[in-house]
Design a protein around this motif. Sequence first.
Motif, short mmCIF file in Angstrom:
data_model
loop_
_atom_site.label_atom_id
_atom_site.label_comp_id
_atom_site.label_asym_id
_atom_site.label_seq_id
_atom_site.Cartn_x
_atom_site.Cartn_y
_atom_site.Cartn_z
N ASN A 144 34.22 44.04 35.56
CA ASN A 144 33.47 43.05 34.78
C ASN A 144 34.33 42.31 33.76
OD1 ASN A 144 30.95 43.91 36.08
ND2 ASN A 144 31.22 45.77 34.87
N VAL A 145 35.57 42.03 34.16
CA VAL A 145 36.43 41.17 33.34
C VAL A 145 36.97 40.01 34.18
CG1 VAL A 145 38.52 42.55 33.74
CG2 VAL A 145 38.34 41.13 31.70
N LEU A 146 37.18 40.22 35.47
CA LEU A 146 37.71 39.16 36.33
C LEU A 146 36.81 37.94 36.38
CD1 LEU A 146 38.91 41.35 39.35
CD2 LEU A 146 40.38 40.21 37.67
N ILE A 147 35.52 38.14 36.21
CA ILE A 147 34.57 37.03 36.29
C ILE A 147 34.78 36.00 35.19
CG2 ILE A 147 32.73 38.25 37.52
CD1 ILE A 147 31.44 38.83 34.81
N TYR A 148 35.52 36.37 34.14
CA TYR A 148 35.76 35.43 33.05
C TYR A 148 37.04 34.63 33.23
CZ TYR A 148 32.07 38.16 30.92
OH TYR A 148 30.87 38.79 30.68
N PHE A 149 37.82 34.93 34.30
CA PHE A 149 39.09 34.27 34.54
C PHE A 149 38.95 33.23 35.64
CE2 PHE A 149 41.32 38.57 33.48
CZ PHE A 149 41.03 38.39 32.14
N ASP A 150 39.86 32.24 35.64
CA ASP A 150 39.90 31.32 36.77
C ASP A 150 40.56 32.02 37.96
OD1 ASP A 150 42.72 31.15 36.47
OD2 ASP A 150 42.57 29.37 35.22
N SER A 151 40.50 31.40 39.13
CA SER A 151 40.92 32.07 40.36
C SER A 151 42.41 32.41 40.34
CB SER A 151 40.59 31.21 41.58
OG SER A 151 41.21 29.94 41.48
N LYS A 152 43.24 31.53 39.76
CA LYS A 152 44.68 31.80 39.70
C LYS A 152 44.96 33.02 38.84
CE LYS A 152 49.07 29.59 38.49
NZ LYS A 152 49.70 28.33 37.96
N THR A 153 44.29 33.11 37.69
CA THR A 153 44.48 34.26 36.82
C THR A 153 43.94 35.53 37.47
OG1 THR A 153 44.30 32.81 34.88
CG2 THR A 153 44.06 35.17 34.50
N GLN A 154 42.81 35.44 38.15
CA GLN A 154 42.27 36.60 38.86
C GLN A 154 43.29 37.17 39.83
OE1 GLN A 154 38.83 34.84 40.66
NE2 GLN A 154 37.45 35.37 38.96
N SER A 155 43.89 36.30 40.64
CA SER A 155 44.84 36.76 41.65
C SER A 155 46.06 37.40 41.02
CB SER A 155 45.28 35.58 42.53
OG SER A 155 44.18 35.06 43.26
N ARG A 156 46.55 36.80 39.93
CA ARG A 156 47.75 37.34 39.28
C ARG A 156 47.46 38.70 38.65
NH1 ARG A 156 49.23 36.34 34.20
NH2 ARG A 156 48.00 34.43 34.11
N VAL A 157 46.31 38.84 37.98
CA VAL A 157 45.97 40.11 37.35
C VAL A 157 45.79 41.20 38.40
CG1 VAL A 157 44.16 41.31 36.05
CG2 VAL A 157 45.00 39.08 35.27
N ILE A 158 45.10 40.88 39.48
CA ILE A 158 44.90 41.88 40.54
C ILE A 158 46.24 42.31 41.13
CG2 ILE A 158 43.99 42.22 42.87
CD1 ILE A 158 41.69 40.31 41.99
N SER A 159 47.12 41.35 41.37
CA SER A 159 48.43 41.67 41.93
C SER A 159 49.23 42.58 41.00
CB SER A 159 49.21 40.37 42.19
OG SER A 159 50.51 40.66 42.67
N GLU A 160 49.25 42.26 39.73
CA GLU A 160 50.04 43.05 38.80
C GLU A 160 49.45 44.44 38.60
OE1 GLU A 160 51.91 41.43 35.49
OE2 GLU A 160 51.87 39.36 36.18
N ILE A 161 48.13 44.54 38.59
CA ILE A 161 47.52 45.86 38.47
C ILE A 161 47.78 46.68 39.74
CG2 ILE A 161 45.25 46.99 38.54
CD1 ILE A 161 44.45 45.31 36.18
N THR A 162 47.72 46.04 40.89
CA THR A 162 48.02 46.76 42.14
C THR A 162 49.44 47.29 42.14
OG1 THR A 162 46.41 45.38 43.31
CG2 THR A 162 48.01 46.57 44.66
N ASP A 163 50.37 46.58 41.51
CA ASP A 163 51.74 47.07 41.38
C ASP A 163 51.80 48.43 40.70
OD1 ASP A 163 52.71 44.73 42.51
OD2 ASP A 163 53.27 43.81 40.60
N HIS A 164 50.83 48.70 39.82
CA HIS A 164 50.84 49.95 39.06
C HIS A 164 50.13 51.09 39.79
CE1 HIS A 164 52.53 48.64 35.12
NE2 HIS A 164 52.18 47.46 35.60
N LEU A 165 49.44 50.79 40.87
CA LEU A 165 48.79 51.83 41.66
C LEU A 165 49.78 52.48 42.62
CD1 LEU A 165 45.39 50.23 42.75
CD2 LEU A 165 45.65 52.34 41.42
N LYS A 166 49.64 53.76 42.82
CA LYS A 166 50.41 54.42 43.87
C LYS A 166 49.80 54.06 45.23
CE LYS A 166 47.86 58.80 44.30
NZ LYS A 166 47.92 60.27 44.12
N VAL A 167 50.55 54.18 46.28
CA VAL A 167 49.98 54.05 47.62
C VAL A 167 48.96 55.18 47.80
CG1 VAL A 167 50.44 54.12 50.09
CG2 VAL A 167 52.03 52.96 48.56
#
Length: 279
Positions: free
Chosen positions: A223-246
């Motif tokens: 419930n935070v991505l809905i406040y971002f534009d699509s470009k920011t959503q994609s960048r945040v998701i990508s960077e957070i995924t970098d921090h997840l283990k496989v």
Amino acid sequence: MKPEPSADLACHKARFRALVTQTTGIQMPENKQSMIEGRMRRRYTSIGLKSMDDYLVHLFEKDGLTEEMTHIVDLVSTNKTDFFREPAHFKWLMHKILPEHPAGQPFKLWSAAASSGQEAYTIAMLLSEYAGNVPDFKYGILGTDISPAILDEARAGVYPEEQLLDIPDALLDRYFVMGHNSKGLRCGRVEKTLRDRVRFAQMNLIHGNYPVDKELDVVFLRNVLIYFDSKTQSRVISEITDHLKVGGHLFVGHSESMVVSDSRLKQVSFAVFKKERAT
């Protein structure tokens, strides 16, 4: 008839909206101007100003912006959360993710839009319960938010009684100390042992380069991505995924599943994604 704002004030309003978006990622279109003014009213009256127009002049013509920026971030942030919000997510955590966690390895979880702490403490209660049945289970929880003031509330862990209604009685009895605040209202405080299991830190998700461990087991980004534009959503998701283990999992809000498009993630349940590969 209400007079039209001056050209300078119209410019200040546009500049303020742009500043909020640039600083927080939160979209503030012109049609939300009345909402902005409503949120800022308590602040500008507290410093002796009579209107939002006066406040904008204070910010942009009288060098008040530096001093006010923290207050602006605090007030425009939504900070809406509850204990056990979207309960299916916590069932998935308990019944799908934890039983498959390798024995002896610490379990690392990040609540990335922690607000006043209810999500992080909900998770802490559940992990504490799990640890009671699995003696070698160790865990750590990080809660982050953009608002320093709301994080102070999270660290205190004090909540009005009406906010505790969704907590099962057994957990409420075990993890909360009930009492009354300075106004005589009944409230509950997260007991110290559990508070100590959660670390809170200020973080702005749109800045990237997050000072957070890699190889995380779970990230809650709800419930935070809905406040971002699509470009920011994609960048945040990508960077957070970098921090997840496989094999790690990302939880998003129920209205946010459609914006998760990272090719490393596979949807495994409603608003739940699993990282299947490193690149």
